[in-house]
Design a protein around this motif. Structure first.
Motif, PDB file in Angstrom:
ATOM      1  N   ALA A  82      -5.661  -8.394   1.692  1.00  0.00           N
ATOM      2  CA  ALA A  82      -5.755  -6.875   1.852  1.00  0.00           C
ATOM      3  C   ALA A  82      -5.128  -6.639   3.238  1.00  0.00           C
ATOM      4  O   ALA A  82      -4.299  -5.420   3.593  1.00  0.00           O
ATOM      5  CB  ALA A  82      -7.295  -6.570   2.209  1.00  0.00           C
ATOM      6  N   THR A  86      -2.107  -3.984   3.864  1.00  0.00           N
ATOM      7  CA  THR A  86      -2.090  -2.791   4.642  1.00  0.00           C
ATOM      8  C   THR A  86      -1.160  -2.783   5.768  1.00  0.00           C
ATOM      9  O   THR A  86      -0.495  -1.669   6.150  1.00  0.00           O
ATOM     10  CB  THR A  86      -3.604  -2.582   5.385  1.00  0.00           C
ATOM     11  N   VAL A  89       1.803  -1.503   4.205  1.00  0.00           N
ATOM     12  CA  VAL A  89       1.861   0.031   4.076  1.00  0.00           C
ATOM     13  C   VAL A  89       2.133   0.593   5.437  1.00  0.00           C
ATOM     14  O   VAL A  89       2.677   1.717   5.367  1.00  0.00           O
ATOM     15  CB  VAL A  89       0.558   0.380   3.631  1.00  0.00           C
ATOM     16  N   LEU A  90       1.652   0.227   6.536  1.00  0.00           N
ATOM     17  CA  LEU A  90       1.653   0.627   7.952  1.00  0.00           C
ATOM     18  C   LEU A  90       3.250   0.554   8.325  1.00  0.00           C
ATOM     19  O   LEU A  90       3.646   1.610   8.816  1.00  0.00           O
ATOM     20  CB  LEU A  90       1.026  -0.008   8.764  1.00  0.00           C
ATOM     21  N   GLN A 109      -3.684   7.455   8.472  1.00  0.00           N
ATOM     22  CA  GLN A 109      -4.338   7.080   7.536  1.00  0.00           C
ATOM     23  C   GLN A 109      -3.990   5.445   7.247  1.00  0.00           C
ATOM     24  O   GLN A 109      -4.737   4.576   7.158  1.00  0.00           O
ATOM     25  CB  GLN A 109      -4.181   7.654   6.458  1.00  0.00           C
ATOM     26  N   ALA A 110      -2.757   5.064   7.530  1.00  0.00           N
ATOM     27  CA  ALA A 110      -2.099   3.593   7.416  1.00  0.00           C
ATOM     28  C   ALA A 110      -2.583   2.776   8.404  1.00  0.00           C
ATOM     29  O   ALA A 110      -3.100   1.626   8.286  1.00  0.00           O
ATOM     30  CB  ALA A 110      -0.736   3.739   7.230  1.00  0.00           C
ATOM     31  N   GLN A 111      -2.770   3.341   9.610  1.00  0.00           N
ATOM     32  CA  GLN A 111      -3.309   2.459  10.651  1.00  0.00           C
ATOM     33  C   GLN A 111      -4.978   2.369  10.480  1.00  0.00           C
ATOM     34  O   GLN A 111      -5.464   1.314  10.818  1.00  0.00           O
ATOM     35  CB  GLN A 111      -3.286   3.478  12.187  1.00  0.00           C
ATOM     36  N   MET A 113      -6.592   2.360   7.615  1.00  0.00           N
ATOM     37  CA  MET A 113      -6.629   1.235   6.730  1.00  0.00           C
ATOM     38  C   MET A 113      -6.503  -0.299   7.056  1.00  0.00           C
ATOM     39  O   MET A 113      -7.110  -1.234   6.988  1.00  0.00           O
ATOM     40  CB  MET A 113      -5.786   1.445   5.455  1.00  0.00           C
ATOM     41  N   TYR A 114      -5.275  -0.240   8.016  1.00  0.00           N
ATOM     42  CA  TYR A 114      -4.861  -1.659   8.795  1.00  0.00           C
ATOM     43  C   TYR A 114      -6.084  -2.039   9.704  1.00  0.00           C
ATOM     44  O   TYR A 114      -6.562  -3.141   9.468  1.00  0.00           O
ATOM     45  CB  TYR A 114      -3.804  -1.439   9.634  1.00  0.00           C
ATOM     46  N   GLN A 116      -9.183  -1.220   9.225  1.00  0.00           N
ATOM     47  CA  GLN A 116     -10.419  -1.629   8.386  1.00  0.00           C
ATOM     48  C   GLN A 116     -10.166  -3.082   7.738  1.00  0.00           C
ATOM     49  O   GLN A 116     -11.166  -3.630   7.701  1.00  0.00           O
ATOM     50  CB  GLN A 116     -10.650  -0.545   7.337  1.00  0.00           C
ATOM     51  N   GLY A 117      -9.061  -3.230   7.431  1.00  0.00           N
ATOM     52  CA  GLY A 117      -8.545  -4.372   6.735  1.00  0.00           C
ATOM     53  C   GLY A 117      -8.976  -5.632   7.842  1.00  0.00           C
ATOM     54  O   GLY A 117      -9.393  -6.721   7.642  1.00  0.00           O
TER      55      GLY A 117
END
Length: 143
Positions: A82, A86, A89-90, A109-111, A113-114, A116-117
């Motif tokens: 994950a 992510t 994605v970032l 949002q990408a940051q 999610m990163y 959170q990963g």
């Protein structure tokens, strides 16, 4: 007067007396019911049962700790994957922003999610470490 006559003391069958006694202390409860022996046997049996329960509890703790260890390994693998995705994605969002095709909110949002990963990865590592410690404790190893 007549001389005093004494009774005849000779007996036909001379007898004597001898008294003897034997004292025999027989615990009747032990003889008929096995009193003390049954009590000791039941105490021994109870200790054996407690020992078996403790052994079963230890085996259960070891099995549970091993299961938690396997779950922790799987969580680490999933969190790594994950985190890798992510991160990609970032990076893609940053490249899109450079090209002008991405909105700033998408990068945020990408940051998010990163990050959170990364938190999920750290939680998985902590869970794995706890499982390793629990396994050492269950096995009785030196800490």
């Amino acid at each position: 007067m007549f001389p005093a006559q004494f009774p005849e003391t000779r007996q036909l069958y001379p007898t004597g007396m001898f008294n003897a006694s034997f004292q025999w202390n027989i615990p009747l409860g032990r003889l008929f019911f096995g009193g003390d022996l049954k009590e000791f046997d039941s105490q021994i049996k109870m200790q054996e049962i407690k020992s078996e329960q403790l052994h079963a509890q230890i085996n259960e703790e070891i099995a549970s700790a091993r299961q938690q260890l396997l779950i922790g390994k799987e969580q680490i693998q999933l969190a790594k994957e994950a985190l890798k995705l992510t991160g990609e994605v970032l990076n893609q969002s940053i490249e899109r922003q450079k090209l002008g095709t991405a909105r700033p909110f998408e990068i945020f949002q990408a940051q998010q999610m990163y990050l959170q990963g990364q938190m999920d990865f750290l939680d998985a590592v902590a869970t794995f470490n706890k499982a390793q410690f629990a396994l050492k404790v269950a096995k009785g190893e030196r800490l």
